[in-house]
Design a protein around this motif. Structure first.
Motif, PDB file in Angstrom:
ATOM      1  N   UNK A  78     -20.334   1.406  29.163  1.00 32.07           N
ATOM      2  CA  UNK A  78     -19.584   0.190  29.052  1.00 32.07           C
ATOM      3  C   UNK A  78     -18.972   0.181  27.578  1.00 32.07           C
ATOM      4  N   UNK A  79     -19.299   0.876  26.699  1.00 34.52           N
ATOM      5  CA  UNK A  79     -19.146   0.832  25.041  1.00 34.52           C
ATOM      6  C   UNK A  79     -17.810   1.424  25.301  1.00 34.52           C
ATOM      7  N   UNK A  80     -17.419   2.613  25.937  1.00 33.43           N
ATOM      8  CA  UNK A  80     -16.297   3.309  26.089  1.00 33.43           C
ATOM      9  C   UNK A  80     -15.279   2.495  26.869  1.00 33.43           C
ATOM     10  N   UNK A  81     -15.878   1.992  28.037  1.00 31.37           N
ATOM     11  CA  UNK A  81     -14.663   1.093  28.785  1.00 31.37           C
ATOM     12  C   UNK A  81     -14.165  -0.199  27.950  1.00 31.37           C
ATOM     13  N   UNK A  82     -14.968  -0.841  27.269  1.00 35.36           N
ATOM     14  CA  UNK A  82     -14.535  -2.015  26.508  1.00 35.36           C
ATOM     15  C   UNK A  82     -13.684  -1.639  25.369  1.00 35.36           C
ATOM     16  N   UNK A  83     -14.018  -0.732  24.607  1.00 36.61           N
ATOM     17  CA  UNK A  83     -13.111  -0.156  23.580  1.00 36.61           C
ATOM     18  C   UNK A  83     -11.861   0.261  24.134  1.00 36.61           C
ATOM     19  N   UNK A  84     -11.815   0.921  25.007  1.00 33.86           N
ATOM     20  CA  UNK A  84     -10.407   1.490  25.680  1.00 33.86           C
ATOM     21  C   UNK A  84      -9.620   0.067  26.118  1.00 33.86           C
ATOM     22  N   UNK A  85     -10.484  -0.883  27.031  1.00 31.67           N
ATOM     23  CA  UNK A  85      -9.781  -2.148  27.437  1.00 31.67           C
ATOM     24  C   UNK A  85      -9.139  -2.777  26.187  1.00 31.67           C
ATOM     25  N   UNK A  86      -9.932  -2.893  24.821  1.00 30.67           N
ATOM     26  CA  UNK A  86      -9.508  -3.708  23.830  1.00 30.67           C
ATOM     27  C   UNK A  86      -8.234  -2.985  23.304  1.00 30.67           C
ATOM     28  N   UNK A  87      -8.446  -1.799  22.971  1.00 31.27           N
ATOM     29  CA  UNK A  87      -7.330  -0.968  22.547  1.00 31.27           C
ATOM     30  C   UNK A  87      -6.043  -1.260  23.489  1.00 31.27           C
ATOM     31  N   UNK A  88      -6.012  -1.349  24.509  1.00 29.28           N
ATOM     32  CA  UNK A  88      -4.946  -1.248  25.501  1.00 29.28           C
ATOM     33  C   UNK A  88      -4.387  -2.653  25.499  1.00 29.28           C
ATOM     34  N   UNK A  89      -5.308  -3.709  25.505  1.00 26.25           N
ATOM     35  CA  UNK A  89      -4.845  -4.979  25.223  1.00 26.25           C
ATOM     36  C   UNK A  89      -4.059  -4.984  24.096  1.00 26.25           C
ATOM     37  N   UNK A  90      -4.579  -4.816  22.906  1.00 25.66           N
ATOM     38  CA  UNK A  90      -4.026  -4.895  21.679  1.00 25.66           C
ATOM     39  C   UNK A  90      -2.845  -4.213  21.690  1.00 25.66           C
ATOM     40  N   UNK A  91      -2.575  -3.270  22.282  1.00 25.08           N
ATOM     41  CA  UNK A  91      -1.217  -2.345  22.400  1.00 25.08           C
ATOM     42  C   UNK A  91      -0.371  -3.167  22.900  1.00 25.08           C
ATOM     43  N   UNK A  92      -0.772  -3.480  24.266  1.00 25.30           N
ATOM     44  CA  UNK A  92       0.163  -4.454  24.807  1.00 25.30           C
ATOM     45  C   UNK A  92       0.699  -5.649  24.205  1.00 25.30           C
ATOM     46  N   UNK A  93      -0.042  -6.118  23.186  1.00 32.05           N
ATOM     47  CA  UNK A  93       0.333  -7.395  22.618  1.00 32.05           C
ATOM     48  C   UNK A  93       1.079  -7.017  21.265  1.00 32.05           C
ATOM     49  N   UNK A  94       1.268  -5.751  21.021  1.00 36.74           N
ATOM     50  CA  UNK A  94       1.918  -5.323  19.833  1.00 36.74           C
ATOM     51  C   UNK A  94       1.011  -5.429  18.502  1.00 36.74           C
ATOM     52  N   UNK A  95      -0.608  -5.788  18.661  1.00 34.98           N
ATOM     53  CA  UNK A  95      -1.262  -5.686  17.587  1.00 34.98           C
ATOM     54  C   UNK A  95      -1.913  -4.598  16.968  1.00 34.98           C
TER      55      UNK A  95
END
Length: 169
Positions: A78-95
């Motif tokens: 779960x930790x890995x999946x949430x970190x990947x999700x957060x990273x992808x979302x932040x990448x998508x928003x340009x942050x």
């Protein structure tokens, strides 16, 4: 004869002078345009950003094991999946890029940096279509990491197997 030699030497000296002047002007230009960085400050920023990412991961892991009652392996997933999700979302928003600019290598903590590299390639090549854009280019940065990771795992697995057969391991 002597006068032509003197003229040739003078021309060579002029060429040398202009070459030296050009080199000096180039060095001066490089000196002016190259950004000045303080290595201790960059290291501190990388340590801070990497530390924050790791603390977030540890917080997710602790919450999943203590509050949600998950076993360590499931909590780690779960930790890995949430970190990947957060990273992808932040990448998508340009942050995420801004975080990397400020924190340098600290933002490239393995799992978040890997997810960022895959997501940024997908975003960059989406204009070229699903197959020839995203499908072909999504692993341009992460592909070598996957390839050499799998190859190294295979080599170490064979070495371990041989060690087991011989009785070393």
């Amino acid at each position: 004869m002597a006068q032509s030699q003197v003229q040739n030497e003078t021309r060579n000296q002029e060429k040398e002078m202009t070459q030296q002047e050009r080199e000096q002007a180039y060095r001066q230009h490089v000196e002016q345009t190259t950004p000045k960085y303080s290595m201790p400050v960059r290291m501190a920023k990388a340590f801070l950003v990497g530390g924050i990412i790791c603390v977030i991961g540890q917080g997710i892991l602790n919450y999943a094991t203590n509050s949600m009652g998950l076993d360590k392996e499931t909590a780690g997933s779960w930790c890995s999946m949430l970190l990947v999700l957060a990273s992808v979302l932040l990448t998508g928003f340009g942050l995420y890029h801004k975080c990397v600019e400020w924190g340098g290598a600290g933002a490239l903590v393995p799992i978040t940096g890997f997810a960022n590299s895959v997501a940024s390639a997908a975003i960059e090549y989406q204009k070229e279509g699903q197959v020839f854009g995203i499908g072909c280019k999504i692993f341009t940065i992460a592909g070598p990491v996957i390839l050499y990771g799998i190859f190294t795992s295979w080599v170490l697995g064979v070495a371990y197997w041989i060690g087991k057969m011989v009785g070393i391991v």
